[in-house]
Design a protein around this motif. Structure first.
Motif, mmCIF file in Angstrom:
data_model
loop_
_atom_site.group_PDB
_atom_site.id
_atom_site.type_symbol
_atom_site.label_atom_id
_atom_site.label_comp_id
_atom_site.label_asym_id
_atom_site.label_seq_id
_atom_site.Cartn_x
_atom_site.Cartn_y
_atom_site.Cartn_z
ATOM 1 N N HIS A 72 9.391 8.723 -11.437
ATOM 2 C CA HIS A 72 9.098 9.978 -10.762
ATOM 3 C C HIS A 72 9.722 9.940 -9.379
ATOM 4 C CE1 HIS A 72 6.076 11.078 -13.779
ATOM 5 N NE2 HIS A 72 5.757 9.791 -13.757
ATOM 6 N N LYS A 73 10.185 11.083 -8.924
ATOM 7 C CA LYS A 73 10.711 11.208 -7.566
ATOM 8 C C LYS A 73 9.570 11.742 -6.703
ATOM 9 C CE LYS A 73 14.284 13.562 -4.923
ATOM 10 N NZ LYS A 73 15.256 14.668 -4.986
ATOM 11 N N PRO A 74 8.966 10.891 -5.880
ATOM 12 C CA PRO A 74 7.843 11.348 -5.052
ATOM 13 C C PRO A 74 8.253 12.475 -4.100
ATOM 14 C CG PRO A 74 7.925 8.968 -5.104
ATOM 15 C CD PRO A 74 9.221 9.465 -5.714
ATOM 16 N N ASN A 75 7.303 13.309 -3.766
ATOM 17 C CA ASN A 75 7.583 14.411 -2.846
ATOM 18 C C ASN A 75 7.201 14.065 -1.406
ATOM 19 O OD1 ASN A 75 4.845 14.468 -3.079
ATOM 20 N ND2 ASN A 75 4.693 16.599 -3.719
ATOM 21 N N ILE A 76 7.123 12.767 -1.132
ATOM 22 C CA ILE A 76 6.907 12.281 0.235
ATOM 23 C C ILE A 76 7.954 11.214 0.542
ATOM 24 C CG2 ILE A 76 4.440 12.816 0.299
ATOM 25 C CD1 ILE A 76 3.865 9.843 -0.228
ATOM 26 N N GLY A 77 8.179 10.988 1.813
ATOM 27 C CA GLY A 77 9.195 10.027 2.232
ATOM 28 C C GLY A 77 8.837 8.594 1.893
ATOM 29 N N SER A 78 9.862 7.759 1.874
ATOM 30 C CA SER A 78 9.671 6.344 1.530
ATOM 31 C C SER A 78 8.795 5.616 2.541
ATOM 32 C CB SER A 78 11.015 5.635 1.405
ATOM 33 O OG SER A 78 11.680 5.593 2.651
ATOM 34 N N GLY A 79 8.684 6.159 3.740
ATOM 35 C CA GLY A 79 7.824 5.568 4.755
ATOM 36 C C GLY A 79 6.353 5.901 4.557
ATOM 37 N N GLN A 80 6.061 6.730 3.555
ATOM 38 C CA GLN A 80 4.680 7.089 3.254
ATOM 39 C C GLN A 80 4.220 6.565 1.897
ATOM 40 O OE1 GLN A 80 5.395 11.386 3.997
ATOM 41 N NE2 GLN A 80 3.494 11.244 5.158
ATOM 42 N N TRP A 81 5.148 6.381 0.959
ATOM 43 C CA TRP A 81 4.763 5.952 -0.391
ATOM 44 C C TRP A 81 4.401 4.475 -0.377
ATOM 45 C CZ3 TRP A 81 3.973 8.840 -4.725
ATOM 46 C CH2 TRP A 81 3.700 8.132 -5.894
ATOM 47 N N VAL A 82 3.203 4.153 -0.800
ATOM 48 C CA VAL A 82 2.716 2.776 -0.803
ATOM 49 C C VAL A 82 3.004 2.133 -2.149
ATOM 50 C CG1 VAL A 82 0.666 1.313 -0.580
ATOM 51 C CG2 VAL A 82 0.958 3.294 0.919
ATOM 52 N N TRP A 83 3.656 0.972 -2.084
ATOM 53 C CA TRP A 83 4.015 0.217 -3.280
ATOM 54 C C TRP A 83 2.863 -0.703 -3.664
ATOM 55 C CZ3 TRP A 83 4.536 -5.037 -4.286
ATOM 56 C CH2 TRP A 83 5.181 -5.365 -5.475
ATOM 57 N N HIS A 84 2.647 -0.829 -4.981
ATOM 58 C CA HIS A 84 1.651 -1.767 -5.498
ATOM 59 C C HIS A 84 2.308 -2.671 -6.532
ATOM 60 C CE1 HIS A 84 -1.617 0.112 -3.371
ATOM 61 N NE2 HIS A 84 -1.179 1.295 -3.768
#
Length: 109
Positions: A72-84
């Protein structure tokens, strides 16, 4: 492909932007990022810069969360998406980063 790297589980809870910067720095791959934290944007990676393939072209990231079958292409910037741990992240250069590629099974093609 510029680089493929397994992300260490110690990065769990960090943002995709932070992880991407660490991986690129460790591999000594040149990049240009603007903004910080929530506004972090990768304008160029390894010499391939935004707008080089058209006015809407640029780098976009995709995430396949653990257990999902599709990126999926998140609709928020990479500085906001938290990786798990267990998530897979892929960066792609798109000719139209605004309208292209929100849901994709391109990895199966």
């Amino acid at each position: 492909m510029i680089i493929a790297k397994d992300i260490d589980s110690s990065m769990d809870g960090q943002t995709v932007g932070y992880i991407t910067e660490r991986i690129l720095d460790d591999a000594k791959i040149n990049y240009r990022a603007t903004g910080s934290v929530s506004t972090l944007y990768f304008a160029a990676i390894d010499g391939l810069a935004e707008k080089k393939a058209g006015k809407l072209s640029g780098w976009c990231y995709y995430v396949k969360k653990s257990g999902d079958n599709i990126f999926h292409k998140p609709n928020i910037g990479s500085g906001q998406w938290v990786w798990h741990a267990g998530d897979v992240v892929v960066w792609r250069y798109l000719s139209d980063g605004i309208h292209d590629g929100y849901e994709s099974d391109w990895e199966n093609k």
